[in-house]
Design a protein around this motif. Sequence first.
Motif, PDB file in Angstrom:
ATOM      1  N   LYS A 130       0.861  -1.100  -0.049  1.00 56.31           N
ATOM      2  CA  LYS A 130       0.060  -0.132  -0.012  1.00 56.31           C
ATOM      3  C   LYS A 130       1.041   1.381  -0.001  1.00 56.31           C
ATOM      4  CE  LYS A 130      -3.971  -2.436   1.946  1.00 56.31           C
ATOM      5  NZ  LYS A 130      -4.475  -2.807   2.985  1.00 56.31           N
ATOM      6  N   GLN A 134      -2.642   5.555   0.919  1.00 60.94           N
ATOM      7  CA  GLN A 134      -3.450   4.447   1.360  1.00 60.94           C
ATOM      8  C   GLN A 134      -3.232   4.159   2.712  1.00 60.94           C
ATOM      9  OE1 GLN A 134      -2.404   1.871  -1.934  1.00 60.94           O
ATOM     10  NE2 GLN A 134      -4.463   1.365  -1.753  1.00 60.94           N
ATOM     11  N   ARG A 137      -5.246   6.727   4.939  1.00 62.59           N
ATOM     12  CA  ARG A 137      -6.605   6.806   4.772  1.00 62.59           C
ATOM     13  C   ARG A 137      -7.088   5.413   5.837  1.00 62.59           C
ATOM     14  NH1 ARG A 137      -6.303   8.774  -0.519  1.00 62.59           N
ATOM     15  NH2 ARG A 137      -5.444   6.574  -1.180  1.00 62.59           N
ATOM     16  N   GLU A 138      -6.390   4.443   5.701  1.00 60.52           N
ATOM     17  CA  GLU A 138      -6.875   3.261   6.352  1.00 60.52           C
ATOM     18  C   GLU A 138      -6.491   3.289   8.050  1.00 60.52           C
ATOM     19  OE1 GLU A 138      -6.086  -1.460   5.823  1.00 60.52           O
ATOM     20  OE2 GLU A 138      -5.996  -0.248   4.087  1.00 60.52           O
TER      21      GLU A 138
END
Length: 243
Positions: A130, A134, A137-138
């Motif tokens: 990732k 990403q 955000r995660e």
Amino acid sequence: IPPVPVQDFSQFGEIEEKPMGRLLKAGAVNLHRSWLNVPHVTQFDQADITELEDFRKSIKAEAEKQGAKLTPLPFIIKACALALETFPQFNVSLGAEGDTLIWKKYINIGFAVDTPDGLLVAVVKDANKKSVYQLARETADLGARAQKKQLKGEDMKGSCFTISSLGSIGGTAFTPIVNAPEVAILGVSKASIQPVWDGKVFQPRLMLPLSLSYDHRAINGADAARFTSFLSQVLADIRRMLL
Ligand code: CAO
């Protein structure tokens, strides 16, 4: 183990006894089990994140447009994923009889989340695949859902390695307890400006304290020192993530 003697505290002052919540109780069992089973050693190091912080701040607004709140954590996850690829002996668990090692071919990274009800570990799957955006955000999504008690079972399962970041709160170092059956956990404390000797003068550099606790049955001290040195180098110059 000799039990701690039971005392009547009310003889010393007013008290109130309340049941522990479900999460606090589960955490207590997990931490106690790990403390008793795992021979822990903690390796300390620090990473010069002066340039990483300049970069992070310079792209923070851009990241927000992409829906990502860019804290140091996603960069640290990315660096740990690379360290786990480079030192796969940290991506193992001991077999049931304690005489085999189970080598994992996937890299899932857990991170501790402090909630009003107690500690949770949320898991980023395939962290090595990732991007930093990403991951940002995660982790923000998992962290927010953890606060609202909305994590699903699968959000908390399958971690290979855990990060416990107290960096937004404070402290210079601590000795985290390995999240068994994993064999290592990285503690991250608050970055601060330190005088660093460049060979001629002291330079003010932003230093990030790292505390790697590991299971000494599975990992030796030299490898732990190599792992934290590698992490420090990568965080000091994130272009190394491209190599
Ligand atoms: N040094 C200095 N500042 C730091 C930092 C560090 N190591 N880590 C984060 N910060 C800063 C962030 O950059 C952010 O500031 P800006 O908004 O100016 O960028 C601020 O601290 C707040 O960050 P955050 O807490 O919102 O986000 P995070 O990604 O750092 O952390 C999470 C997310 C979920 C890990 C955190 O909220 C948390 O729960 N931490 C506690 C974990 C814990 O309890 N561990 C102990 C387990 S053992 O009992």
